[in-house]
Design a protein around this motif. Structure first.
Motif, PDB file in Angstrom:
ATOM      1  N   LEU A 180       0.822  -1.210   0.000  1.00 17.30           N
ATOM      2  CA  LEU A 180       0.000   0.000   0.000  1.00 17.30           C
ATOM      3  C   LEU A 180       0.857   1.261   0.000  1.00 17.30           C
ATOM      4  CD1 LEU A 180      -2.811  -1.111   2.472  1.00 17.30           C
ATOM      5  CD2 LEU A 180      -2.942  -0.957  -0.018  1.00 17.30           C
ATOM      6  N   THR A 181       1.965   1.236   0.715  1.00 15.34           N
ATOM      7  CA  THR A 181       2.860   2.401   0.726  1.00 15.34           C
ATOM      8  C   THR A 181       3.498   2.608  -0.640  1.00 15.34           C
ATOM      9  OG1 THR A 181       3.321   2.122   3.077  1.00 15.34           O
ATOM     10  CG2 THR A 181       4.908   3.409   1.818  1.00 15.34           C
ATOM     11  N   THR A 182       3.909   1.519  -1.270  1.00 18.42           N
ATOM     12  CA  THR A 182       4.491   1.620  -2.606  1.00 18.42           C
ATOM     13  C   THR A 182       3.501   2.233  -3.581  1.00 18.42           C
ATOM     14  OG1 THR A 182       5.880  -0.304  -2.168  1.00 18.42           O
ATOM     15  CG2 THR A 182       5.588   0.326  -4.464  1.00 18.42           C
ATOM     16  N   PHE A 210       1.934  10.474  -3.382  1.00 19.86           N
ATOM     17  CA  PHE A 210       2.586  11.123  -2.245  1.00 19.86           C
ATOM     18  C   PHE A 210       4.022  10.622  -2.145  1.00 19.86           C
ATOM     19  CE2 PHE A 210      -1.906  10.494  -1.145  1.00 19.86           C
ATOM     20  CZ  PHE A 210      -2.302  11.811  -1.112  1.00 19.86           C
ATOM     21  N   SER A 211       4.953  11.442  -2.511  1.00 20.70           N
ATOM     22  CA  SER A 211       6.355  11.046  -2.420  1.00 20.70           C
ATOM     23  C   SER A 211       7.025  11.885  -1.332  1.00 20.70           C
ATOM     24  CB  SER A 211       7.045  11.248  -3.769  1.00 20.70           C
ATOM     25  OG  SER A 211       6.932  12.602  -4.160  1.00 20.70           O
ATOM     26  N   GLY A 212       8.326  11.824  -1.272  1.00 22.77           N
ATOM     27  CA  GLY A 212       9.066  12.640  -0.304  1.00 22.77           C
ATOM     28  C   GLY A 212       8.827  12.217   1.124  1.00 22.77           C
ATOM     29  N   PRO A 213       8.268  13.102   1.956  1.00 21.14           N
ATOM     30  CA  PRO A 213       8.105  12.802   3.384  1.00 21.14           C
ATOM     31  C   PRO A 213       7.219  11.589   3.652  1.00 21.14           C
ATOM     32  CG  PRO A 213       7.653  15.120   2.960  1.00 21.14           C
ATOM     33  CD  PRO A 213       7.855  14.467   1.643  1.00 21.14           C
ATOM     34  N   TYR A 214       6.191  11.393   2.823  1.00 23.65           N
ATOM     35  CA  TYR A 214       5.314  10.223   2.992  1.00 23.65           C
ATOM     36  C   TYR A 214       6.121   8.943   2.826  1.00 23.65           C
ATOM     37  CZ  TYR A 214       1.637   6.814   2.107  1.00 23.65           C
ATOM     38  OH  TYR A 214       0.838   5.701   2.159  1.00 23.65           O
ATOM     39  N   THR A 250       3.196   7.356  12.435  1.00 27.02           N
ATOM     40  CA  THR A 250       2.872   7.527  11.015  1.00 27.02           C
ATOM     41  C   THR A 250       1.381   7.690  10.775  1.00 27.02           C
ATOM     42  OG1 THR A 250       2.908   5.140  10.643  1.00 27.02           O
ATOM     43  CG2 THR A 250       4.912   6.383  10.089  1.00 27.02           C
ATOM     44  N   ILE A 251       0.554   7.281  11.700  1.00 23.63           N
ATOM     45  CA  ILE A 251      -0.879   7.569  11.553  1.00 23.63           C
ATOM     46  C   ILE A 251      -1.083   9.077  11.507  1.00 23.63           C
ATOM     47  CG2 ILE A 251      -3.126   7.487  12.717  1.00 23.63           C
ATOM     48  CD1 ILE A 251      -2.374   4.678  13.701  1.00 23.63           C
ATOM     49  N   PHE A 252      -0.483   9.773  12.457  1.00 26.72           N
ATOM     50  CA  PHE A 252      -0.621  11.232  12.493  1.00 26.72           C
ATOM     51  C   PHE A 252       0.089  11.900  11.316  1.00 26.72           C
ATOM     52  CE2 PHE A 252      -1.021   9.912  16.975  1.00 26.72           C
ATOM     53  CZ  PHE A 252      -2.333  10.319  17.168  1.00 26.72           C
ATOM     54  N   LEU A 253       1.277  11.399  10.973  1.00 27.46           N
ATOM     55  CA  LEU A 253       1.996  11.973   9.838  1.00 27.46           C
ATOM     56  C   LEU A 253       1.232  11.772   8.533  1.00 27.46           C
ATOM     57  CD1 LEU A 253       5.688  10.987  10.617  1.00 27.46           C
ATOM     58  CD2 LEU A 253       4.638  13.252  10.796  1.00 27.46           C
ATOM     59  N   ASP A 254       0.655  10.607   8.345  1.00 28.25           N
ATOM     60  CA  ASP A 254      -0.107  10.343   7.124  1.00 28.25           C
ATOM     61  C   ASP A 254      -1.331  11.243   7.020  1.00 28.25           C
ATOM     62  OD1 ASP A 254       1.735   8.439   6.504  1.00 28.25           O
ATOM     63  OD2 ASP A 254       0.401   6.710   6.746  1.00 28.25           O
ATOM     64  N   ILE A 255      -2.012  11.446   8.134  1.00 34.61           N
ATOM     65  CA  ILE A 255      -3.172  12.354   8.119  1.00 34.61           C
ATOM     66  C   ILE A 255      -2.748  13.739   7.663  1.00 34.61           C
ATOM     67  CG2 ILE A 255      -4.841  13.556   9.593  1.00 34.61           C
ATOM     68  CD1 ILE A 255      -4.987  10.952  11.259  1.00 34.61           C
ATOM     69  N   ILE A 256      -1.651  14.229   8.207  1.00 30.61           N
ATOM     70  CA  ILE A 256      -1.171  15.566   7.849  1.00 30.61           C
ATOM     71  C   ILE A 256      -0.717  15.607   6.395  1.00 30.61           C
ATOM     72  CG2 ILE A 256       0.647  17.259   8.298  1.00 30.61           C
ATOM     73  CD1 ILE A 256       0.481  16.326  11.277  1.00 30.61           C
ATOM     74  N   GLN A 257       0.082  14.628   5.985  1.00 30.35           N
ATOM     75  CA  GLN A 257       0.620  14.651   4.632  1.00 30.35           C
ATOM     76  C   GLN A 257      -0.457  14.456   3.572  1.00 30.35           C
ATOM     77  OE1 GLN A 257       3.655  11.660   5.017  1.00 30.35           O
ATOM     78  NE2 GLN A 257       5.059  13.070   6.037  1.00 30.35           N
ATOM     79  N   ILE A 258      -1.396  13.558   3.800  1.00 29.52           N
ATOM     80  CA  ILE A 258      -2.464  13.346   2.825  1.00 29.52           C
ATOM     81  C   ILE A 258      -3.357  14.572   2.743  1.00 29.52           C
ATOM     82  CG2 ILE A 258      -4.534  11.986   2.324  1.00 29.52           C
ATOM     83  CD1 ILE A 258      -2.984   9.537   3.389  1.00 29.52           C
ATOM     84  N   SER A 259      -3.671  15.173   3.890  1.00 27.78           N
ATOM     85  CA  SER A 259      -4.549  16.341   3.853  1.00 27.78           C
ATOM     86  C   SER A 259      -3.890  17.558   3.213  1.00 27.78           C
ATOM     87  CB  SER A 259      -5.043  16.684   5.258  1.00 27.78           C
ATOM     88  OG  SER A 259      -3.956  17.038   6.082  1.00 27.78           O
ATOM     89  N   ILE A 260      -2.588  17.695   3.365  1.00 28.08           N
ATOM     90  CA  ILE A 260      -1.900  18.848   2.765  1.00 28.08           C
ATOM     91  C   ILE A 260      -1.612  18.629   1.288  1.00 28.08           C
ATOM     92  CG2 ILE A 260       0.267  20.151   2.755  1.00 28.08           C
ATOM     93  CD1 ILE A 260       0.317  19.889   5.780  1.00 28.08           C
ATOM     94  N   PHE A 261      -1.127  17.447   0.937  1.00 25.65           N
ATOM     95  CA  PHE A 261      -0.638  17.218  -0.419  1.00 25.65           C
ATOM     96  C   PHE A 261      -1.616  16.486  -1.335  1.00 25.65           C
ATOM     97  CE2 PHE A 261       3.280  17.473   2.190  1.00 25.65           C
ATOM     98  CZ  PHE A 261       3.778  18.642   1.636  1.00 25.65           C
ATOM     99  N   GLY A 308      -5.931   6.535  -3.109  1.00 27.06           N
ATOM    100  CA  GLY A 308      -6.794   5.559  -2.432  1.00 27.06           C
ATOM    101  C   GLY A 308      -6.001   4.533  -1.648  1.00 27.06           C
ATOM    102  N   MET A 309      -4.881   4.097  -2.199  1.00 22.70           N
ATOM    103  CA  MET A 309      -4.044   3.111  -1.494  1.00 22.70           C
ATOM    104  C   MET A 309      -3.385   3.733  -0.259  1.00 22.70           C
ATOM    105  SD  MET A 309      -4.514   0.287  -2.998  1.00 22.70           S
ATOM    106  CE  MET A 309      -6.171   0.817  -3.385  1.00 22.70           C
ATOM    107  N   ALA A 310      -2.982   4.998  -0.365  1.00 23.97           N
ATOM    108  CA  ALA A 310      -2.412   5.682   0.806  1.00 23.97           C
ATOM    109  C   ALA A 310      -3.475   5.836   1.893  1.00 23.97           C
ATOM    110  CB  ALA A 310      -1.855   7.040   0.400  1.00 23.97           C
ATOM    111  N   ILE A 311      -4.690   6.153   1.497  1.00 21.58           N
ATOM    112  CA  ILE A 311      -5.784   6.288   2.465  1.00 21.58           C
ATOM    113  C   ILE A 311      -6.143   4.934   3.058  1.00 21.58           C
ATOM    114  CG2 ILE A 311      -8.216   6.925   2.700  1.00 21.58           C
ATOM    115  CD1 ILE A 311      -7.620   9.154   0.596  1.00 21.58           C
TER     116      ILE A 311
END
Length: 159
Positions: free
Chosen positions: A18-20, A26-30, A64-75, A90-93
């Motif tokens: 799913l991350t791949t 979402f690249s970089g920090p994600y 990473t739950i919190f980081l993913d929420i922030i990164q997905i919502s921003i980017f 969709g896979m990131a979500i």
């Protein structure tokens, strides 16, 4: 509530896949955050008896739950989203949705490896028992492995 036994390798494989796919959008920090945590998961697989490995993997999943929420919502791309972009997002979500379940399963593994009931994080937990430690001002200093036998009160013969 008894959780079904799940192999740690299966959790890693699902989140790696799913991350791949999430890295399509979402690249970089994600990618850095999630692949670093997956590396900790590989360590937890390799060290089956290590409480440190599984606890670091568990705490990394929570972070990473919190980081993913922030990164997905921003980017999250709001314009010109292709089918491939929708799939990656969709896979990131989906990975984000599955992480709390993964945390529960990994916490169960943490307990099986001998971890405590409650996670003690830094200054929030009770202090460790330190009565077995030698104090700094004790009359007997620790033995220096690099010092010669003369400094430890031993005599040398034949030199």
């Amino acid at each position: 509530m008894e959780l079904p036994p799940v192999n740690l390798k299966a959790i890693l494989l699902v989140h790696w896949l799913l991350t791949t796919w999430g890295c399509i959008v979402f690249s970089g920090p994600y990618a850095w955050a999630n692949f670093t945590i997956l590396a900790l998961g590989v360590w937890a697989v390799a060290q089956r008896d290590s409480i440190d490995a599984i606890s670091m993997f568990l705490s990394g999943l929570v972070v990473t739950i919190f980081l993913d929420i922030i990164q997905i919502s921003i980017f999250y791309p709001r314009e010109n989203l292709t089918d491939t972009g929708r799939f990656g997002a969709g896979m990131a979500i989906l990975s984000l949705i599955l992480k709390p379940l993964s945390c529960c399963l990994v916490y169960h593994m943490y307990r099986e490896r001998g971890g405590e009931l409650l996670l003690h994080v830094g200054f929030l937990g009770p202090s460790e028992e330190r009565s077995a430690y030698q104090t700094i001002d004790s009359p007997e200093g620790p033995n220096d492995p690099f010092a010669g036998p003369e400094s430890r009160g031993q005599t040398t013969q034949g030199y």
